[in-house]
Write an enzyme that holds these catalytic residues in place. Structure first.
Site, PDB file in Angstrom:
ATOM      1  N   LYS A  11       0.825  -1.198   0.000  1.00 19.40           N
ATOM      2  CA  LYS A  11       0.000   0.000   0.000  1.00 19.40           C
ATOM      3  C   LYS A  11       0.870   1.264   0.000  1.00 19.40           C
ATOM      4  O   LYS A  11       2.091   1.191   0.200  1.00 19.40           O
ATOM      5  CB  LYS A  11      -0.903  -0.015   1.237  1.00 19.40           C
ATOM      6  CG  LYS A  11      -1.955  -1.113   1.215  1.00 19.40           C
ATOM      7  CD  LYS A  11      -2.803  -1.034   2.478  1.00 19.40           C
ATOM      8  CE  LYS A  11      -3.910  -2.047   2.491  1.00 19.40           C
ATOM      9  NZ  LYS A  11      -4.759  -1.903   3.702  1.00 19.40           N
ATOM     10  N   TYR A  51     -12.191  -1.710  -4.225  1.00 13.09           N
ATOM     11  CA  TYR A  51     -12.730  -1.859  -2.864  1.00 13.09           C
ATOM     12  C   TYR A  51     -14.260  -1.732  -2.838  1.00 13.09           C
ATOM     13  O   TYR A  51     -14.838  -1.338  -1.821  1.00 13.09           O
ATOM     14  CB  TYR A  51     -12.098  -0.826  -1.927  1.00 13.09           C
ATOM     15  CG  TYR A  51     -10.658  -1.155  -1.579  1.00 13.09           C
ATOM     16  CD1 TYR A  51     -10.360  -2.213  -0.722  1.00 13.09           C
ATOM     17  CD2 TYR A  51      -9.609  -0.422  -2.106  1.00 13.09           C
ATOM     18  CE1 TYR A  51      -9.043  -2.518  -0.399  1.00 13.09           C
ATOM     19  CE2 TYR A  51      -8.295  -0.729  -1.789  1.00 13.09           C
ATOM     20  CZ  TYR A  51      -8.018  -1.780  -0.942  1.00 13.09           C
ATOM     21  OH  TYR A  51      -6.718  -2.084  -0.630  1.00 13.09           O
ATOM     22  N   ASN A 114      -1.700  -0.218   6.900  1.00 19.76           N
ATOM     23  CA  ASN A 114      -1.115  -1.449   7.444  1.00 19.76           C
ATOM     24  C   ASN A 114      -0.173  -2.146   6.451  1.00 19.76           C
ATOM     25  O   ASN A 114      -0.029  -3.354   6.480  1.00 19.76           O
ATOM     26  CB  ASN A 114      -2.214  -2.392   7.933  1.00 19.76           C
ATOM     27  CG  ASN A 114      -3.182  -2.796   6.841  1.00 19.76           C
ATOM     28  OD1 ASN A 114      -2.920  -2.618   5.658  1.00 19.76           O
ATOM     29  ND2 ASN A 114      -4.301  -3.357   7.233  1.00 19.76           N
ATOM     30  N   HIS A 117      -2.030  -5.257   1.323  1.00 18.90           N
ATOM     31  CA  HIS A 117      -3.356  -5.828   1.066  1.00 18.90           C
ATOM     32  C   HIS A 117      -3.112  -7.188   0.436  1.00 18.90           C
ATOM     33  O   HIS A 117      -2.190  -7.349  -0.359  1.00 18.90           O
ATOM     34  CB  HIS A 117      -4.145  -4.950   0.080  1.00 18.90           C
ATOM     35  CG  HIS A 117      -5.300  -5.671  -0.543  1.00 18.90           C
ATOM     36  ND1 HIS A 117      -6.553  -5.678   0.019  1.00 18.90           N
ATOM     37  CD2 HIS A 117      -5.378  -6.441  -1.658  1.00 18.90           C
ATOM     38  CE1 HIS A 117      -7.357  -6.416  -0.728  1.00 18.90           C
ATOM     39  NE2 HIS A 117      -6.674  -6.879  -1.757  1.00 18.90           N
ATOM     40  N   GLU A 128      -9.290  -9.375  -8.401  1.00 21.50           N
ATOM     41  CA  GLU A 128      -8.245  -8.377  -8.173  1.00 21.50           C
ATOM     42  C   GLU A 128      -7.099  -8.512  -9.170  1.00 21.50           C
ATOM     43  O   GLU A 128      -6.572  -7.502  -9.656  1.00 21.50           O
ATOM     44  CB  GLU A 128      -7.732  -8.483  -6.740  1.00 21.50           C
ATOM     45  CG  GLU A 128      -8.775  -8.072  -5.719  1.00 21.50           C
ATOM     46  CD  GLU A 128      -8.404  -8.353  -4.278  1.00 21.50           C
ATOM     47  OE1 GLU A 128      -9.185  -7.988  -3.392  1.00 21.50           O
ATOM     48  OE2 GLU A 128      -7.323  -8.944  -4.028  1.00 21.50           O
TER      49      GLU A 128
END
Length: 145
Positions: A11, A51, A114, A117, A128
């Site tokens: 990310k 998303y 975080n 993904h 994806e």
């Protein structure tokens, strides 16, 4: 042996903090194969599509803003049982559930920012991978020698 493919994405916070190499090293040390890689910046339309399952939830605007804030690095990972292995390697989404030694536990204390993904299921991985790499590069369920 039948190989499974999944998506792992570093990310914007992971890219910004220079963690791409460390994430790749963890994947390779686990014996997983990186069969495709792409660095790009999500625009709003791409992030909304990627998303879409979170649309309407309270955190969705924050997630979109974060994921479009800088480049990401997408990795197509290939291995028997790739989805489960990658999910175990990255660790839990919630900071309080993360086990030491996982990517998220070692590199982040945030919920949204975080570092990585990863696809949660084979259907997520298929969707994806096609979004990120296109249908000609993201074929699932192939035999790997």
């Amino acid at each position: 042996m039948t190989s499974e493919r999944t998506l792992l994405m570093v990310k914007p916070d992971g890219v910004r903090r220079g963690l791409i190499g460390l994430v790749i090293a963890r994947i390779e040390q686990k014996g997983l194969v990186i069969s495709n890689m792409r660095m790009f910046r999500m625009d709003d339309a791409f992030a909304r599509t990627f998303y879409a399952e979170h649309d309407g939830r309270d955190f969705f605007p924050v997630l979109l803003s974060f994921m479009t804030s800088g480049p990401v690095v997408a990795l197509q990972i290939e291995s028997p049982n790739a989805i489960a292995l990658v999910r175990t390697t990255i660790g839990a989404t919630r900071p309080e559930d993360r086990l030491p030694g996982t990517i998220r536990a070692d590199f982040s204390t945030q919920l949204t920012e975080n570092v990585v993904h990863a696809s949660a299921s084979s259907s997520d991985a298929e969707r994806e991978l096609v979004l990120v790499f296109g249908s000609s590069h993201a074929t699932l369920g192939t035999e790997h020698e």
